[in-house]
Design a protein around this motif. Structure first.
Motif, PDB file in Angstrom:
ATOM      1  N   GLU A 176       0.828  -1.202   0.000  1.00 53.37           N
ATOM      2  CA  GLU A 176       0.000   0.000   0.000  1.00 53.37           C
ATOM      3  C   GLU A 176       0.868   1.259   0.000  1.00 53.37           C
ATOM      4  O   GLU A 176       0.599   2.209  -0.737  1.00 53.37           O
ATOM      5  CB  GLU A 176      -0.942   0.009   1.207  1.00 53.37           C
ATOM      6  CG  GLU A 176      -1.936   1.165   1.183  1.00 53.37           C
ATOM      7  CD  GLU A 176      -3.045   1.029   2.207  1.00 53.37           C
ATOM      8  OE1 GLU A 176      -3.896   1.930   2.247  1.00 53.37           O
ATOM      9  OE2 GLU A 176      -3.065   0.028   2.963  1.00 53.37           O
ATOM     10  N   VAL A 177       1.924   1.260   0.820  1.00 52.74           N
ATOM     11  CA  VAL A 177       2.829   2.406   0.848  1.00 52.74           C
ATOM     12  C   VAL A 177       3.528   2.558  -0.498  1.00 52.74           C
ATOM     13  O   VAL A 177       3.677   3.667  -1.024  1.00 52.74           O
ATOM     14  CB  VAL A 177       3.867   2.268   1.980  1.00 52.74           C
ATOM     15  CG1 VAL A 177       4.901   3.388   1.905  1.00 52.74           C
ATOM     16  CG2 VAL A 177       3.189   2.283   3.337  1.00 52.74           C
ATOM     17  N   MET A 178       3.937   1.446  -1.083  1.00 56.03           N
ATOM     18  CA  MET A 178       4.622   1.482  -2.372  1.00 56.03           C
ATOM     19  C   MET A 178       3.708   2.091  -3.453  1.00 56.03           C
ATOM     20  O   MET A 178       4.123   2.962  -4.232  1.00 56.03           O
ATOM     21  CB  MET A 178       5.053   0.059  -2.758  1.00 56.03           C
ATOM     22  CG  MET A 178       5.996   0.020  -3.948  1.00 56.03           C
ATOM     23  SD  MET A 178       6.577  -1.665  -4.308  1.00 56.03           S
ATOM     24  CE  MET A 178       8.017  -1.774  -3.259  1.00 56.03           C
ATOM     25  N   GLU A 179       2.457   1.649  -3.480  1.00 57.95           N
ATOM     26  CA  GLU A 179       1.512   2.140  -4.489  1.00 57.95           C
ATOM     27  C   GLU A 179       1.210   3.624  -4.296  1.00 57.95           C
ATOM     28  O   GLU A 179       1.205   4.404  -5.250  1.00 57.95           O
ATOM     29  CB  GLU A 179       0.225   1.323  -4.411  1.00 57.95           C
ATOM     30  CG  GLU A 179      -0.790   1.688  -5.479  1.00 57.95           C
ATOM     31  CD  GLU A 179      -2.019   0.788  -5.442  1.00 57.95           C
ATOM     32  OE1 GLU A 179      -3.035   1.176  -6.049  1.00 57.95           O
ATOM     33  OE2 GLU A 179      -1.956  -0.291  -4.813  1.00 57.95           O
ATOM     34  N   LYS A 180       0.964   4.037  -3.058  1.00 55.94           N
ATOM     35  CA  LYS A 180       0.568   5.422  -2.795  1.00 55.94           C
ATOM     36  C   LYS A 180       1.727   6.399  -2.981  1.00 55.94           C
ATOM     37  O   LYS A 180       1.527   7.536  -3.435  1.00 55.94           O
ATOM     38  CB  LYS A 180      -0.027   5.543  -1.393  1.00 55.94           C
ATOM     39  CG  LYS A 180      -1.398   4.894  -1.295  1.00 55.94           C
ATOM     40  CD  LYS A 180      -2.055   5.110   0.053  1.00 55.94           C
ATOM     41  CE  LYS A 180      -3.472   4.523   0.045  1.00 55.94           C
ATOM     42  NZ  LYS A 180      -4.159   4.682   1.338  1.00 55.94           N
ATOM     43  N   THR A 181       2.940   5.981  -2.633  1.00 53.84           N
ATOM     44  CA  THR A 181       4.079   6.874  -2.837  1.00 53.84           C
ATOM     45  C   THR A 181       4.427   6.975  -4.317  1.00 53.84           C
ATOM     46  O   THR A 181       4.903   8.023  -4.769  1.00 53.84           O
ATOM     47  CB  THR A 181       5.316   6.414  -2.036  1.00 53.84           C
ATOM     48  OG1 THR A 181       5.550   5.015  -2.253  1.00 53.84           O
ATOM     49  CG2 THR A 181       5.122   6.651  -0.554  1.00 53.84           C
ATOM     50  N   LYS A 182       4.173   5.928  -5.071  1.00 55.84           N
ATOM     51  CA  LYS A 182       4.359   5.985  -6.521  1.00 55.84           C
ATOM     52  C   LYS A 182       3.413   7.025  -7.126  1.00 55.84           C
ATOM     53  O   LYS A 182       3.802   7.830  -7.987  1.00 55.84           O
ATOM     54  CB  LYS A 182       4.086   4.607  -7.135  1.00 55.84           C
ATOM     55  CG  LYS A 182       4.223   4.558  -8.661  1.00 55.84           C
ATOM     56  CD  LYS A 182       5.665   4.706  -9.091  1.00 55.84           C
ATOM     57  CE  LYS A 182       5.825   4.480 -10.581  1.00 55.84           C
ATOM     58  NZ  LYS A 182       7.230   4.607 -11.018  1.00 55.84           N
ATOM     59  N   GLU A 183       2.168   7.028  -6.673  1.00 56.97           N
ATOM     60  CA  GLU A 183       1.181   7.995  -7.163  1.00 56.97           C
ATOM     61  C   GLU A 183       1.604   9.424  -6.854  1.00 56.97           C
ATOM     62  O   GLU A 183       1.333  10.345  -7.631  1.00 56.97           O
ATOM     63  CB  GLU A 183      -0.186   7.719  -6.519  1.00 56.97           C
ATOM     64  CG  GLU A 183      -0.847   6.432  -6.989  1.00 56.97           C
ATOM     65  CD  GLU A 183      -2.086   6.085  -6.181  1.00 56.97           C
ATOM     66  OE1 GLU A 183      -2.423   6.854  -5.245  1.00 56.97           O
ATOM     67  OE2 GLU A 183      -2.731   5.056  -6.491  1.00 56.97           O
TER      68      GLU A 183
END
Length: 318
Positions: free
Chosen positions: A149-156
């Motif tokens: 979740e952190v990986m996806e949101k920081t990518k965004e």
């Protein structure tokens, strides 16, 4: 945005059997060491003079306090290290036989229980770089969900993302396909990926490192660094590819050398005004990787992972 580098993943105790050529059944003497690849990365950054934070979970027990104190002692920000009153610190017991075979017992505890709501979101999303080191984080449990979740949101949000799959055969026995699948998912988010030559072959399914690199780029990884031990590092940004040599040293203990390399590279990238500009500047990338190779080599000349990490002054004098 700050120059902070946040590392997400596991922090645990390694009990290393000091009895020569003994199995865990036979061994009686063990040395307690702070373990966990992402924790080693934060320590490397901090020792070089950078600002590093660690996010993870340990038990609120003697081992957990020891781990927190270890990171605090080298200047790592441990404000997002959760000490859990209801679970024990994760422990690993390792012994090495003369034929190179390892005995390995893994008692997983608090490290798999980190939840997204326990993170300081403001600190997470204000970090310049976030590094994900996954030796245990992707095995399962709440931490795996949090990690992705952190990986996806920081990518965004456009944060510079670093990823090291940290394959450990002892942890992924009978689950190799799962490891490959989840690693490929993480690659699509990554601006910088560090892998060993073994890992890139496993994940890509290709024996050729160059073919493996092409697959990694197709999956979304922007810059790929394949560490080759004494032979240096193979680096690619999708347009250019080159092998950057390392310095010649007499190796005593290679433990933590890969983590030191990652920490050194991220330390240098964080110094750039815009971290993502480095992706297209291959000459600058080569200089940064050469610095990382040097730090990794220095670590091999001393005993212990965190204890062997050099300061910037030591690197410049080497």
């Amino acid at each position: 945005m700050s120059n902070n580098i946040l590392c997400v993943g596991e922090l645990l105790i390694d009990f290393i059997c000091s009895d020569v050529n003994s199995s865990l059944t036979e061994g009686t003497n063990f040395i307690k060491k702070a373990g966990g690849a992402p924790a080693n990365v934060t320590a490397a950054i901090s020792k070089l003079g950078g600002h590093a934070s660690f996010a993870g979970k340990v038990g609120n027990d003697h081992f957990g306090v020891f781990l927190k104190n270890t990171l605090d002692s080298v200047g790592v920000d441990t404000s997002m290290l959760v000490l859990d009153n209801n679970s024990n610190t994760t422990l690993a017991f390792v012994s090495l036989k003369s034929d190179g075979e390892r005995d390995f017992i893994f008692n997983r505890g608090a490290d798999e229980l980190l939840t997204y709501k326990e993170l300081d979101k403001e600190k997470v999303y204000s970090s310049k770089i976030i590094h994900f080191g996954s030796a245990t984080a992707l095995l399962g449990g709440p931490s795996k969900v949090t990690y992705l979740e952190v990986m996806e949101k920081t990518k965004e949000k456009g944060t510079f993302i670093s990823f090291d799959p940290n394959y450990r055969v002892d942890l992924w026995k009978n689950r190799l396909e799962e490891f490959v699948s989840i690693s490929k998912k993480c690659l699509k988010y990554a601006d910088f990926v560090k892998v060993s030559d073994e890992e890139i072959k496993i994940i890509s399914g290709k024996e050729s490192l160059e073919e493996g690199i092409k697959i990694f780029h197709k999956l979304g990884a922007k810059v790929i660094a394949v560490t080759l031990g004494k032979d240096g590092t193979l680096i690619s940004n999708g347009t250019n590819i080159d092998t950057i040599g390392s310095i010649k040293i007499k190796s005593i203990d290679s433990t933590g050398a890969g983590d030191a390399f990652v920490g050194a590279v991220l330390y240098k990238i964080a110094q750039q005004e815009e971290a993502k500009n480095i992706l297209g500047d291959f000459q600058k990338l080569k200089e940064i990787v050469a610095f990382g190779n040097k730090v990794g080599a220095i670590v091999c000349t001393k005993l212990g992972a965190i204890a062997a990490l050099p300061t910037l002054d030591e690197v410049e004098k080497c």
